[in-house]
Structures are given as structure tokens and as C-alpha cells.
Write a protein that holds these residues in place. Sequence first.
Motif, PDB file in Angstrom:
ATOM      1  N   ILE A   1       0.851  -1.192   0.000  1.00  0.00           N
ATOM      2  CA  ILE A   1       0.000   0.000   0.000  1.00  0.00           C
ATOM      3  C   ILE A   1       0.887   1.241   0.000  1.00  0.00           C
ATOM      4  O   ILE A   1       1.591   1.512   0.973  1.00  0.00           O
ATOM      5  CB  ILE A   1      -0.928   0.031   1.242  1.00  0.00           C
ATOM      6  N   GLU A   2       0.878   1.968  -1.115  1.00  0.00           N
ATOM      7  CA  GLU A   2       1.693   3.181  -1.228  1.00  0.00           C
ATOM      8  C   GLU A   2       0.826   4.348  -0.747  1.00  0.00           C
ATOM      9  O   GLU A   2       0.093   4.938  -1.514  1.00  0.00           O
ATOM     10  CB  GLU A   2       2.136   3.355  -2.684  1.00  0.00           C
ATOM     11  N   PHE A   3       0.930   4.639   0.536  1.00  0.00           N
ATOM     12  CA  PHE A   3      -0.120   5.452   1.166  1.00  0.00           C
ATOM     13  C   PHE A   3       0.042   6.958   0.952  1.00  0.00           C
ATOM     14  O   PHE A   3      -0.919   7.716   1.106  1.00  0.00           O
ATOM     15  CB  PHE A   3      -0.227   5.131   2.663  1.00  0.00           C
ATOM     16  N   SER A   4       1.253   7.400   0.614  1.00  0.00           N
ATOM     17  CA  SER A   4       1.454   8.840   0.429  1.00  0.00           C
ATOM     18  C   SER A   4       2.655   9.097  -0.471  1.00  0.00           C
ATOM     19  O   SER A   4       3.682   8.417  -0.356  1.00  0.00           O
ATOM     20  CB  SER A   4       1.699   9.510   1.788  1.00  0.00           C
ATOM     21  N   ASN A   5       2.515  10.087  -1.364  1.00  0.00           N
ATOM     22  CA  ASN A   5       3.677  10.442  -2.191  1.00  0.00           C
ATOM     23  C   ASN A   5       4.239  11.807  -1.788  1.00  0.00           C
ATOM     24  O   ASN A   5       5.031  12.387  -2.520  1.00  0.00           O
ATOM     25  CB  ASN A   5       3.352  10.374  -3.688  1.00  0.00           C
ATOM     26  N   TYR A   6       3.801  12.324  -0.628  1.00  0.00           N
ATOM     27  CA  TYR A   6       4.474  13.508  -0.090  1.00  0.00           C
ATOM     28  C   TYR A   6       5.842  13.086   0.411  1.00  0.00           C
ATOM     29  O   TYR A   6       5.982  11.998   1.000  1.00  0.00           O
ATOM     30  CB  TYR A   6       3.691  14.098   1.087  1.00  0.00           C
ATOM     31  N   CYS A   7       6.854  13.926   0.203  1.00  0.00           N
ATOM     32  CA  CYS A   7       8.173  13.591   0.730  1.00  0.00           C
ATOM     33  C   CYS A   7       8.977  14.855   0.973  1.00  0.00           C
ATOM     34  O   CYS A   7       8.958  15.778   0.168  1.00  0.00           O
ATOM     35  CB  CYS A   7       8.934  12.673  -0.226  1.00  0.00           C
ATOM     36  N   ARG A   8       9.668  14.891   2.129  1.00  0.00           N
ATOM     37  CA  ARG A   8      10.464  16.074   2.452  1.00  0.00           C
ATOM     38  C   ARG A   8      11.867  15.998   1.858  1.00  0.00           C
ATOM     39  O   ARG A   8      12.624  16.945   1.952  1.00  0.00           O
ATOM     40  CB  ARG A   8      10.545  16.238   3.968  1.00  0.00           C
ATOM     41  N   ARG A   9      12.237  14.821   1.294  1.00  0.00           N
ATOM     42  CA  ARG A   9      13.620  14.617   0.845  1.00  0.00           C
ATOM     43  C   ARG A   9      13.824  15.034  -0.610  1.00  0.00           C
ATOM     44  O   ARG A   9      12.869  15.271  -1.342  1.00  0.00           O
ATOM     45  CB  ARG A   9      14.030  13.149   1.016  1.00  0.00           C
ATOM     46  N   GLN A  10      15.112  15.092  -0.988  1.00  0.00           N
ATOM     47  CA  GLN A  10      15.455  15.527  -2.342  1.00  0.00           C
ATOM     48  C   GLN A  10      16.307  14.479  -3.050  1.00  0.00           C
ATOM     49  O   GLN A  10      17.266  14.822  -3.751  1.00  0.00           O
ATOM     50  CB  GLN A  10      16.253  16.843  -2.270  1.00  0.00           C
TER      51      GLN A  10
ATOM     52  N   GLY B   1      18.118  12.332  -5.474  1.00  0.00           N
ATOM     53  CA  GLY B   1      18.374  12.684  -6.870  1.00  0.00           C
ATOM     54  C   GLY B   1      17.808  11.711  -7.883  1.00  0.00           C
ATOM     55  O   GLY B   1      17.701  12.029  -9.067  1.00  0.00           O
ATOM     56  N   TYR B   2      17.424  10.517  -7.430  1.00  0.00           N
ATOM     57  CA  TYR B   2      16.946   9.476  -8.343  1.00  0.00           C
ATOM     58  C   TYR B   2      15.433   9.338  -8.353  1.00  0.00           C
ATOM     59  O   TYR B   2      14.864   8.675  -9.201  1.00  0.00           O
ATOM     60  CB  TYR B   2      17.557   8.125  -7.938  1.00  0.00           C
ATOM     61  N   CYS B   3      14.770   9.961  -7.377  1.00  0.00           N
ATOM     62  CA  CYS B   3      13.387   9.573  -7.086  1.00  0.00           C
ATOM     63  C   CYS B   3      12.361  10.581  -7.597  1.00  0.00           C
ATOM     64  O   CYS B   3      12.443  11.775  -7.333  1.00  0.00           O
ATOM     65  CB  CYS B   3      13.223   9.390  -5.577  1.00  0.00           C
ATOM     66  N   GLY B   4      11.373  10.067  -8.305  1.00  0.00           N
ATOM     67  CA  GLY B   4      10.350  10.904  -8.932  1.00  0.00           C
ATOM     68  C   GLY B   4       9.444  11.638  -7.959  1.00  0.00           C
ATOM     69  O   GLY B   4       8.826  12.636  -8.310  1.00  0.00           O
ATOM     70  N   ILE B   5       9.346  11.167  -6.712  1.00  0.00           N
ATOM     71  CA  ILE B   5       8.465  11.869  -5.761  1.00  0.00           C
ATOM     72  C   ILE B   5       9.260  12.754  -4.801  1.00  0.00           C
ATOM     73  O   ILE B   5       8.771  13.152  -3.743  1.00  0.00           O
ATOM     74  CB  ILE B   5       7.525  10.908  -4.996  1.00  0.00           C
ATOM     75  N   ARG B   6      10.511  13.077  -5.164  1.00  0.00           N
ATOM     76  CA  ARG B   6      11.320  13.992  -4.351  1.00  0.00           C
ATOM     77  C   ARG B   6      10.587  15.324  -4.174  1.00  0.00           C
ATOM     78  O   ARG B   6       9.794  15.728  -5.044  1.00  0.00           O
ATOM     79  CB  ARG B   6      12.682  14.215  -5.004  1.00  0.00           C
ATOM     80  N   ALA B   7      10.859  15.991  -3.056  1.00  0.00           N
ATOM     81  CA  ALA B   7      10.143  17.240  -2.736  1.00  0.00           C
ATOM     82  C   ALA B   7      10.226  18.264  -3.872  1.00  0.00           C
ATOM     83  O   ALA B   7       9.266  18.986  -4.138  1.00  0.00           O
ATOM     84  CB  ALA B   7      10.713  17.834  -1.452  1.00  0.00           C
ATOM     85  N   GLY B   8      11.370  18.314  -4.542  1.00  0.00           N
ATOM     86  CA  GLY B   8      11.585  19.335  -5.565  1.00  0.00           C
ATOM     87  C   GLY B   8      10.802  19.122  -6.851  1.00  0.00           C
ATOM     88  O   GLY B   8      10.760  20.008  -7.705  1.00  0.00           O
TER      89      GLY B   8
ATOM     90  N   ALA C   1       1.273  15.514  -8.709  1.00  0.00           N
ATOM     91  CA  ALA C   1       0.120  15.805  -7.854  1.00  0.00           C
ATOM     92  C   ALA C   1       0.265  14.951  -6.601  1.00  0.00           C
ATOM     93  O   ALA C   1       0.494  13.748  -6.685  1.00  0.00           O
ATOM     94  CB  ALA C   1      -1.173  15.457  -8.588  1.00  0.00           C
ATOM     95  N   ARG C   2       0.189  15.589  -5.456  1.00  0.00           N
ATOM     96  CA  ARG C   2       0.445  14.847  -4.205  1.00  0.00           C
ATOM     97  C   ARG C   2      -0.848  14.291  -3.624  1.00  0.00           C
ATOM     98  O   ARG C   2      -1.910  14.894  -3.739  1.00  0.00           O
ATOM     99  CB  ARG C   2       1.122  15.775  -3.187  1.00  0.00           C
ATOM    100  N   TYR C   3      -0.734  13.133  -2.977  1.00  0.00           N
ATOM    101  CA  TYR C   3      -1.887  12.520  -2.298  1.00  0.00           C
ATOM    102  C   TYR C   3      -1.447  11.883  -0.992  1.00  0.00           C
ATOM    103  O   TYR C   3      -0.290  11.514  -0.811  1.00  0.00           O
ATOM    104  CB  TYR C   3      -2.542  11.448  -3.197  1.00  0.00           C
ATOM    105  N   ARG C   4      -2.363  11.811  -0.096  1.00  0.00           N
ATOM    106  CA  ARG C   4      -2.161  11.030   1.132  1.00  0.00           C
ATOM    107  C   ARG C   4      -3.462  10.288   1.397  1.00  0.00           C
ATOM    108  O   ARG C   4      -4.529  10.905   1.477  1.00  0.00           O
ATOM    109  CB  ARG C   4      -1.840  11.958   2.312  1.00  0.00           C
TER     110      ARG C   4
END
Length: 339
Positions: free
Chosen positions: A41-50, A52-59, A64-67
Motif C-alpha cells: 500500500i503506497e499510502f502517500s507520495n508527499y516527501c520532504r527529501r530531495q 536525486g533518483y526519485c520521482g516523488i522527491r520534494a523538488g 500531484a500529491r496525495y495522502r
Amino acid sequence: MLEYEKILEYLTADSADELFALADESRKKNVGDDVYLRGLIEFSNYCRRQCGYCGIRAGNKDVARYRMSKEEILECAREASVRGYGTTVIQGGEDMAATGEWVADVIRSIKKETGLAITLSLGEREPEELKLWRECGADRYLLRFETGNDKLYETIHPSLPGKRSDRFEVLKQLREYGYEVGSGVLIGIPGQTFEDLARDIHRFGEIDLDMIGVGPYIPHPDTPLYDMPTAEVGQVPGTVEMACRVVALARLVCPKSNIPSTTALATLEGVGGRLQGLNCGANILMPNFTPEKYRTLYEIYPSKAVLTEQKTDLGEWLESIGRRRGEGRGDSPNRLERG
Ligand code: 5AD
């Protein structure tokens, strides 16, 4: 335990046939033919991190973000339970609106209603939170260290201001709190060499991991790493074949650990990729239970494959490849033996 030199030799040998055969034999001997399913269960795509490889990085402002709400998460867990699963994996970005107490509440509800084993994969959270969640009934925690090369790690995984990111330290805490502990690496990060990777695999054994998740790095166009130069000499390729070598070596260094054939393998080569993983040491699959409307938003890398039970009867498929669907929680034999 396998020596570093031997690991390096297997990673770079012309043929992987011998390695794959050894790993398959070890898998059969140490964890048998059962393949355990985990409801992801991927419950949230909000993320405070940056990262460099990850598509859901904060930057990344294009996502579109969901929780998911507690009730939505619970509904997915119920679904997994009804379908005979023994474990649910709650994964998300480092979403600080999902507070320690909020997550604790989710854990308590899932436990109370379904009794499922719970694996958390929520990034680098505070020791107090990790401890609280364990006390509430969380059983396992996944936190890949991604690469043990400090310099490379710093470039792909910036620390939070004023707080050095040390995933090995977090792994130690997790063990102390009594979790079944999982980690792993990305394969083919730009700048990653075979020596780096061999050291990482050797480290799996030193940490004595209970679960090991590895997969090829898949470049995401909306991330900084997309344009990063590769190593001039000895760059590891992010191929299914190389990832399978790492799965196989992980099986040899941690014979009784649980090792998934990961989604990234299937993203590159479909069902064939997943099958290859199962044939060279893996004993776990993680079908996706994230509601359809959120699934595409959890795009850590492009065109992520989705394994849904609706599309395939995994029990039958597993029988057709000479394996069996595992029943029950499927705890890591490595952890059970440690006590
Ligand atoms: N390619 C492959 N795997 C990725 N992950 C994150 N971004 C990517 C990518 N671009 C993996 C990381 C993380 C896990 C949840 O997903 O290894 O630990």
C-alpha cells in the motif's frame, strides 16, 4: 561467508549461469519453494527529501500529491487479508503530516481488524517514532541504504539541513527495537562501480539482514540524476541481468533472508523479469494494493509495473513455475533463528 573478492568475481564474470544455479539451490535449501505475497500500500507520495533518483522527491513540482486516509488504508489492508495475504507493506515518502501518532493509529487499526503482519517503509524517521510503531505492533521495517559509498550517497541523497543522513545507524536502531530488518541497494546508479556494489553486498552479510530488496536504477526524467555522468571505468549497468546477479549474491550471503523479486525488475522486462528474480534466489512478491486513482501518482520511476492479483492468479502462476504460494505471515527464517 562469501569474500569480497569472490563477490566481485561473480559480479563481473562473463557468464552468470553458475551463480544463478548456486543461488537457486541455496534458495530451495534454505527457504524452500514457498513464495510469500505482500500486499503493498503506497499510502502517500508527499516527501520532504530531495533524493536525486526519485520521482516523488520534494523538488518535483510536477507531481500531484496525495495522502490516503486511515480508512482508505484500512480498506486496502482488509482487501489483502480477504485475499489470504499474511502481510501488508505500508510504504510512502517521508511525509511528516503522517505524524508518529497518526501512523501508530493506522498500525493499531490494521492489527486489530486484520491481524496481518505489518511491514513499514517510511524512510528515515525519528527513533522515538520507530520505537512507538514497534510497540504498537509493526513487525518489520524496510530502509534501503541505496549505496554504501559515502561520497556517492551524499550526491544522490542530500541530508536534511543540520542532520547527517546515516541509514546504517537507523538500521541499527530498528534491530534494537526488535524489528525484522530489511535493506538493499540500487543497481546502476551513475558513478557506481562494481567494487562499490561488491562491498555493499558483503555488507548485507555483516549487518545480517532479514530482508533484502534490490533493483535496477531506472532514470526518471524529472530528477537531477537523469543527467549525471556515469563512472569512467567500471560503471555498473542498471540491467535486469545485473540486478539478478545481486539478488543471487544476496541469497548466498544471507541464505535465510526473505528476498523479493522487485517491481523494478518487472518494469524493465515484464513478467519475465519477475520470473528471473524468482529463479535466481528471490522468494517474495509484492502485489500492489494501492487504489487505482493513486497508483500512477506514486511514480518513483517511470512506467512502474503493477502486479495486481486481479490480472493474474498468482497461486496458479506460481504452481506453473514449480513454486507454491506461501501461507501465513512468512516471517524471515533469518530473524526467527536469531530469536
Ligand atoms: N529507480 C529504481 N528504484 C528507485 N527507487 C527510488 N527511485 C528509483 C528509481 N529511479 C527505489 C529506492 C527506494 C525504493 C522505495 O525505491 O531504492 O529505496
